[in-house]
Design an enzyme around this catalytic site. Structure first.
Site, PDB file in Angstrom:
ATOM      1  N   GLU A  19      30.239 -18.530 -46.615  1.00 59.43           N
ATOM      2  CA  GLU A  19      30.569 -20.237 -45.784  1.00 59.43           C
ATOM      3  C   GLU A  19      31.503 -20.495 -44.984  1.00 59.43           C
ATOM      4  O   GLU A  19      33.063 -19.832 -44.940  1.00 59.43           O
ATOM      5  CB  GLU A  19      31.059 -20.555 -47.127  1.00 59.43           C
ATOM      6  CG  GLU A  19      30.977 -20.840 -48.259  1.00 59.43           C
ATOM      7  CD  GLU A  19      31.058 -21.611 -49.563  1.00 59.43           C
ATOM      8  OE1 GLU A  19      32.384 -21.793 -49.532  1.00 59.43           O
ATOM      9  OE2 GLU A  19      31.180 -21.584 -50.483  1.00 59.43           O
ATOM     10  N   HIS A  23      34.704 -22.972 -44.814  1.00 55.93           N
ATOM     11  CA  HIS A  23      35.854 -22.575 -46.200  1.00 55.93           C
ATOM     12  C   HIS A  23      36.452 -21.950 -45.545  1.00 55.93           C
ATOM     13  O   HIS A  23      36.954 -20.024 -45.516  1.00 55.93           O
ATOM     14  CB  HIS A  23      35.100 -21.903 -47.480  1.00 55.93           C
ATOM     15  CG  HIS A  23      36.087 -21.495 -48.534  1.00 55.93           C
ATOM     16  ND1 HIS A  23      36.229 -22.717 -49.698  1.00 55.93           N
ATOM     17  CD2 HIS A  23      37.050 -20.689 -48.965  1.00 55.93           C
ATOM     18  CE1 HIS A  23      37.239 -22.112 -50.331  1.00 55.93           C
ATOM     19  NE2 HIS A  23      37.636 -21.217 -49.946  1.00 55.93           N
TER      20      HIS A  23
END
Length: 136
Positions: free
Chosen positions: A106, A109
């Protein structure tokens, strides 16, 4: 986090598939660790972030929105354009310099590396201001 676990267990609920996991089976959302019942967020040491242009406040093109559960969301994905990948690397470098580590699947993140209490979890309501701010 309990609501998302409840949603994950309901294979019939596919309302958000086209927006959040268009290329993967819902069963893989948890199985491939895109979503977990406990995460760095529940310990208060992770953030989901992106870049904005300072002059306009408009989002920088990162090659997909945050929470797009897809192989193209990996920080170093070659499924995005070189410019989008470069933008992800700018974000990564800035956060690493401040003591955060990226969760590779991700691009958005980041987790604090020196967690003060790694076993401690918090439960509190979360407001997704992006939805109210006109995110597509």
């Amino acid at each position: 986090m309990l609501d998302i676990c409840k949603w994950g267990a309901d294979s019939g609920d596919q309302k958000m598939k086209s927006r959040y996991y268009p290329h993967i089976d819902k069963a893989k959302v948890f199985g491939d660790h895109y979503v977990r019942d406990f995460s760095e967020h529940s310990r208060g040491v992770a953030v989901d972030v992106s870049l904005l242009y300072a002059r306009t406040g408009k989002p920088v093109d990162m090659g997909g929105h945050h929470d797009l559960l897809d192989p193209s969301s990996a920080t170093d994905s070659t499924l995005v354009t070189p410019s989008q990948r470069r933008n992800r690397m700018i974000l990564k470098k800035a956060f690493e310099k401040q003591g955060f580590a990226n969760y590779a699947p991700e691009w958005w993140h980041y987790r604090l590396l020196n967690e003060p209490e790694p076993a401690l979890h918090y439960y509190f309501p979360v407001w997704d201001g992006m939805a109210s701010a006109g995110e597509p």
